[in-house]
Design an enzyme around this catalytic site. Sequence first.
Site, PDB file in Angstrom:
ATOM      1  N   SER A 181     -16.452  40.774  24.188  1.00  0.00           N
ATOM      2  CA  SER A 181     -17.720  41.130  23.022  1.00  0.00           C
ATOM      3  C   SER A 181     -17.472  41.566  21.473  1.00  0.00           C
ATOM      4  O   SER A 181     -18.133  41.783  20.744  1.00  0.00           O
ATOM      5  CB  SER A 181     -18.106  42.988  23.666  1.00  0.00           C
ATOM      6  OG  SER A 181     -16.570  43.763  23.433  1.00  0.00           O
TER       7      SER A 181
ATOM      8  N   CYS B 227     -13.017  40.095  28.755  1.00  0.00           N
ATOM      9  CA  CYS B 227     -14.163  41.106  28.813  1.00  0.00           C
ATOM     10  C   CYS B 227     -14.509  41.498  30.102  1.00  0.00           C
ATOM     11  O   CYS B 227     -15.035  40.888  31.300  1.00  0.00           O
ATOM     12  CB  CYS B 227     -15.484  40.801  27.737  1.00  0.00           C
ATOM     13  SG  CYS B 227     -16.710  41.567  27.869  1.00  0.00           S
ATOM     14  N   ASN B 228     -13.561  42.644  30.854  1.00  0.00           N
ATOM     15  CA  ASN B 228     -13.944  43.711  31.602  1.00  0.00           C
ATOM     16  C   ASN B 228     -15.617  44.141  32.200  1.00  0.00           C
ATOM     17  O   ASN B 228     -15.649  43.211  32.932  1.00  0.00           O
ATOM     18  CB  ASN B 228     -13.064  44.880  32.390  1.00  0.00           C
ATOM     19  CG  ASN B 228     -11.911  44.219  31.943  1.00  0.00           C
ATOM     20  OD1 ASN B 228     -11.444  44.515  33.073  1.00  0.00           O
ATOM     21  ND2 ASN B 228     -11.343  43.785  30.789  1.00  0.00           N
TER      22      ASN B 228
ATOM     23  N   CYS C  78     -10.097  47.215  29.890  1.00  0.00           N
ATOM     24  CA  CYS C  78     -10.725  47.366  28.872  1.00  0.00           C
ATOM     25  C   CYS C  78     -10.404  45.933  28.092  1.00  0.00           C
ATOM     26  O   CYS C  78      -8.760  46.596  27.661  1.00  0.00           O
ATOM     27  CB  CYS C  78     -11.346  48.248  27.900  1.00  0.00           C
ATOM     28  SG  CYS C  78     -12.212  47.396  26.659  1.00  0.00           S
TER      29      CYS C  78
ATOM     30  N   HIS D 236     -10.143  45.550  25.175  1.00  0.00           N
ATOM     31  CA  HIS D 236      -9.623  46.345  23.576  1.00  0.00           C
ATOM     32  C   HIS D 236      -8.291  47.251  23.788  1.00  0.00           C
ATOM     33  O   HIS D 236      -8.076  47.692  22.965  1.00  0.00           O
ATOM     34  CB  HIS D 236     -10.555  46.826  22.845  1.00  0.00           C
ATOM     35  CG  HIS D 236     -11.704  46.413  22.450  1.00  0.00           C
ATOM     36  ND1 HIS D 236     -12.726  45.402  23.359  1.00  0.00           N
ATOM     37  CD2 HIS D 236     -12.832  46.136  21.060  1.00  0.00           C
ATOM     38  CE1 HIS D 236     -13.524  44.897  22.494  1.00  0.00           C
ATOM     39  NE2 HIS D 236     -13.510  45.361  21.151  1.00  0.00           N
TER      40      HIS D 236
HETATM   41  N1  DGL Z   1     -13.093  44.334  25.792  1.00  0.00           N
HETATM   42  C1  DGL Z   1     -14.349  44.512  26.883  1.00  0.00           C
HETATM   43  C2  DGL Z   1     -13.981  44.937  27.824  1.00  0.00           C
HETATM   44  O1  DGL Z   1     -12.693  44.651  28.550  1.00  0.00           O
HETATM   45  C3  DGL Z   1     -15.533  44.799  26.432  1.00  0.00           C
HETATM   46  C4  DGL Z   1     -15.410  46.408  25.139  1.00  0.00           C
HETATM   47  C5  DGL Z   1     -16.904  46.841  24.597  1.00  0.00           C
HETATM   48  O2  DGL Z   1     -17.816  45.828  24.280  1.00  0.00           O
HETATM   49  O3  DGL Z   1     -17.626  47.569  24.679  1.00  0.00           O
HETATM   50  O4  DGL Z   1     -14.384  45.697  28.847  1.00  0.00           O
END
Ligand code: DGL
Length: 257
Positions: free
Chosen positions: A11, A73-74, A184, A186
């Site tokens: 994302s 991205c999870n 996640c 991030h």
């Molecule tokens: N980096 C993402 C994940 O692994 C999504 C974060 C987001 O866009 O809310 O879930």
Amino acid sequence: MDNKAIGVYDSGFGGLSVWYELRRHLPAESLVYLGDGKNCPYGGRAREQIRGFAEAAVERLVAEGVKMVVVGCNTATTAAIDYLRERWADIPIVGLEPAVKPACLTTKSRRIAVLATEHSLSSDMFLNTAARYASDVEVIKVVGRDFVEIVEACEEHSARAEEAVRRVVAPLRTSGVDRVVLGCTHYPFLRELIERELAGCNIEVIDSGEAVARRVEWLLDRYDLRADSNVQPTFRFLTFADDEYRQNLERKALELL
Ligand code: DGL
């Protein structure tokens, strides 16, 4: 042998934590990173909407001629991975899942915490994985409120970040968990702060970055897709946001090296 690039998608900035592990483990591979940026954060959105974003992203990477896609991205994985694999059945698509399995296999207290987005934690995929590996382990689900926004604002070394991490993570100090899963992509950008908050509690922090790199390596061998190590790899960055965002992606990636 195949010198085409591997596509990595998230994302936003989060998937760079996966990008970094891929670069580290597979230095001969060219990578095209697509950080949506325009629709981030995904975490509080509806499944159909996230699936639409993921479809557009994979479409773009496929148009770039990638030989494999890593959904770094999870949230997008839980919302869309089956659909993506059905639509692009001819290329391997690797998804990301919180490292619930390794946490459950190693926990001694039989209690773990999973930090992830709202969408991931309420998804069927997460519930199925938890039911499969954590039937005798208590799983505490925690949304990393504001974490994604902080990383997207490049504020992971700020007072705002410290405060957000304290608010979310401090209750885990006395919760009896001995494993905290970063579910996640991030969140590894806040790992230092998270570990500092948990210091002295005998809690191990786990993420999925390295496991995904190993899975990608296995698939490259399985389908004979490895790049020629005599050919110089290339690293490109794409976004659905503006060029400033794209440059930030590139800068953040370089900072990781
Ligand atoms: N980096 C993402 C994940 O692994 C999504 C974060 C987001 O866009 O809310 O879930």
